[in-house]
Design a protein around this motif. Structure first.
Motif, PDB file in Angstrom:
ATOM      1  N   GLY A  24       0.818  -1.211   0.000  1.00  0.00           N
ATOM      2  CA  GLY A  24       0.000   0.000   0.000  1.00  0.00           C
ATOM      3  C   GLY A  24       0.850   1.259   0.000  1.00  0.00           C
ATOM      4  N   HIS A  25       0.542   2.134   0.957  1.00  0.00           N
ATOM      5  CA  HIS A  25       1.251   3.421   1.062  1.00  0.00           C
ATOM      6  C   HIS A  25       2.207   3.417   2.238  1.00  0.00           C
ATOM      7  N   THR A  26       2.781   2.279   2.523  1.00  0.00           N
ATOM      8  CA  THR A  26       3.765   2.186   3.608  1.00  0.00           C
ATOM      9  C   THR A  26       4.925   3.125   3.325  1.00  0.00           C
ATOM     10  N   MET A  28       8.349   4.787   2.705  1.00  0.00           N
ATOM     11  CA  MET A  28       9.525   4.276   2.008  1.00  0.00           C
ATOM     12  C   MET A  28      10.647   3.945   2.982  1.00  0.00           C
ATOM     13  N   ARG A  29      10.758   4.706   4.070  1.00  0.00           N
ATOM     14  CA  ARG A  29      11.829   4.458   5.025  1.00  0.00           C
ATOM     15  C   ARG A  29      11.632   3.115   5.725  1.00  0.00           C
ATOM     16  N   LEU A  30      10.366   2.752   5.943  1.00  0.00           N
ATOM     17  CA  LEU A  30      10.097   1.450   6.538  1.00  0.00           C
ATOM     18  C   LEU A  30      10.360   0.327   5.530  1.00  0.00           C
ATOM     19  N   LEU A  31      10.021   0.598   4.261  1.00  0.00           N
ATOM     20  CA  LEU A  31      10.273  -0.409   3.228  1.00  0.00           C
ATOM     21  C   LEU A  31      11.771  -0.638   3.032  1.00  0.00           C
ATOM     22  N   GLU A  32      12.566   0.401   3.214  1.00  0.00           N
ATOM     23  CA  GLU A  32      14.020   0.260   3.096  1.00  0.00           C
ATOM     24  C   GLU A  32      14.587  -0.629   4.193  1.00  0.00           C
ATOM     25  N   VAL A  33      13.855  -0.772   5.284  1.00  0.00           N
ATOM     26  CA  VAL A  33      14.281  -1.649   6.379  1.00  0.00           C
ATOM     27  C   VAL A  33      13.734  -3.066   6.187  1.00  0.00           C
ATOM     28  N   ILE A  34      12.521  -3.183   5.651  1.00  0.00           N
ATOM     29  CA  ILE A  34      11.852  -4.497   5.554  1.00  0.00           C
ATOM     30  C   ILE A  34      12.283  -5.262   4.301  1.00  0.00           C
ATOM     31  N   LEU A  35      12.227  -4.615   3.157  1.00  0.00           N
ATOM     32  CA  LEU A  35      12.413  -5.328   1.886  1.00  0.00           C
ATOM     33  C   LEU A  35      13.804  -5.917   1.672  1.00  0.00           C
ATOM     34  N   LEU A  44       9.715 -10.037  -5.814  1.00  0.00           N
ATOM     35  CA  LEU A  44       8.856  -9.990  -6.999  1.00  0.00           C
ATOM     36  C   LEU A  44       7.385 -10.064  -6.602  1.00  0.00           C
ATOM     37  N   HIS A  45       7.051 -10.874  -5.604  1.00  0.00           N
ATOM     38  CA  HIS A  45       5.663 -10.994  -5.163  1.00  0.00           C
ATOM     39  C   HIS A  45       5.163  -9.674  -4.576  1.00  0.00           C
ATOM     40  N   VAL A  46       5.989  -8.989  -3.800  1.00  0.00           N
ATOM     41  CA  VAL A  46       5.583  -7.707  -3.211  1.00  0.00           C
ATOM     42  C   VAL A  46       5.328  -6.674  -4.301  1.00  0.00           C
ATOM     43  N   GLU A  47       6.244  -6.593  -5.275  1.00  0.00           N
ATOM     44  CA  GLU A  47       6.064  -5.596  -6.342  1.00  0.00           C
ATOM     45  C   GLU A  47       4.860  -5.932  -7.212  1.00  0.00           C
ATOM     46  N   THR A  48       4.638  -7.214  -7.477  1.00  0.00           N
ATOM     47  CA  THR A  48       3.501  -7.606  -8.304  1.00  0.00           C
ATOM     48  C   THR A  48       2.187  -7.357  -7.572  1.00  0.00           C
ATOM     49  N   SER A  49       2.174  -7.571  -6.268  1.00  0.00           N
ATOM     50  CA  SER A  49       0.940  -7.426  -5.487  1.00  0.00           C
ATOM     51  C   SER A  49       0.592  -5.964  -5.229  1.00  0.00           C
ATOM     52  N   THR A  50       1.602  -5.095  -5.192  1.00  0.00           N
ATOM     53  CA  THR A  50       1.362  -3.682  -4.896  1.00  0.00           C
ATOM     54  C   THR A  50       0.875  -2.973  -6.157  1.00  0.00           C
ATOM     55  N   LYS A  51      -0.339  -2.487  -6.138  1.00  0.00           N
ATOM     56  CA  LYS A  51      -0.955  -1.830  -7.292  1.00  0.00           C
ATOM     57  C   LYS A  51      -0.923  -0.310  -7.132  1.00  0.00           C
ATOM     58  N   GLY A  52      -0.627   0.351  -8.261  1.00  0.00           N
ATOM     59  CA  GLY A  52      -0.682   1.806  -8.287  1.00  0.00           C
ATOM     60  C   GLY A  52       0.474   2.487  -7.589  1.00  0.00           C
ATOM     61  N   ARG A  53       1.582   1.772  -7.411  1.00  0.00           N
ATOM     62  CA  ARG A  53       2.729   2.393  -6.737  1.00  0.00           C
ATOM     63  C   ARG A  53       4.018   1.787  -7.284  1.00  0.00           C
ATOM     64  N   ASP A  54       4.979   2.660  -7.583  1.00  0.00           N
ATOM     65  CA  ASP A  54       6.275   2.219  -8.101  1.00  0.00           C
ATOM     66  C   ASP A  54       7.241   2.085  -6.928  1.00  0.00           C
TER      67      ASP A  54
END
Length: 216
Positions: A24-26, A28-35, A44-54
């Motif tokens: 979703g709209h998590t 980016m700083r948190l995504l830099e820690v999680i991903l 690939l699953h996270v990027e494919t599942s996330t719609k409307g966001r690059d």
């Protein structure tokens, strides 16, 4: 040390990456820690599942690390050099997927080639196997081994034909001029001896008469 609610959420997300999907709209700083804890399939699953966001601002560097882990640092440097020479830039996700596809095709061709070689080896092995065969004896042996010693029908016909031809040849030779000449030559010496015996005068074989001789 007491963890904040955000830190607890980040830790929970890292512990359950296999269930992570649309972020979703998590932040980016948190995504830099999680991903960064995701492997290539999870990322690939996270990027494919996330719609409307690059998510590429975070994930592009992660895909480069995935490329390096799978294909080596030399492959990464070679890709960088090619992009610099061609003055173009591709996302590492695309490069990673293209490389994986290329490797799969090479592997598939190798497997197909191994299958063909295996079939050829089996076919060659089957052709080299010893096969039982029946050996037919020659005609002479077949005639000797025939019941009753009479031989086969073709052999009997051949013998009869041969006998007739020999008989005809002898008759032709007897009636020929050459045979008559040979017979006459054999008879001439016997006739000459008989003629010499017959030509002896009869008077020579009779004794002289004594009475007539005394009177003279």
């Amino acid at each position: 040390m007491v963890m904040s609610l955000v830190e607890l959420c980040v830790r929970s997300a890292i512990d359950n990456l296999s269930h992570l999907g649309d972020v979703g709209h998590t932040d980016m700083r948190l995504l830099e820690v999680i991903l960064p804890h995701c492997d290539a399939d999870q990322l690939l699953h996270v990027e494919t599942s996330t719609k409307g966001r690059d998510l590429s601002p975070v994930t592009d560097e992660l895909w480069r690390k995935c490329y390096s882990r799978k294909f080596g640092n030399d492959a990464v440097e070679m890709v960088k050099q090619r992009m610099a020479d061609r003055k173009c830039k591709f996302k590492w996700k695309q490069l990673y997927q293209a490389k994986v596809k290329e490797q799969e095709e090479i592997q598939k061709k190798g497997v197909d080639r191994l299958r063909e070689l295996y079939k050829e080896a089996n076919s060659l092995k089957a052709n080299r196997q010893i096969q039982a065969c029946e050996i037919t004896p020659p005609d002479s042996k077949r005639r000797k081994s025939a019941p009753g010693g009479g031989g086969s029908a073709p052999a009997a016909r051949f013998a009869n034909c041969k006998g007739r031809l020999m008989k005809k040849a002898r008759m032709e030779y007897v009636n020929s001029n050459e045979a008559k000449m040979h017979a006459a030559m054999r008879k001439k010496p016997v006739t000459a001896s008989n003629s010499r015996q017959v030509s002896i005068p009869v008077a020579a074989r009779q004794p002289p008469k004594i009475g007539n001789t005394a009177k003279k």
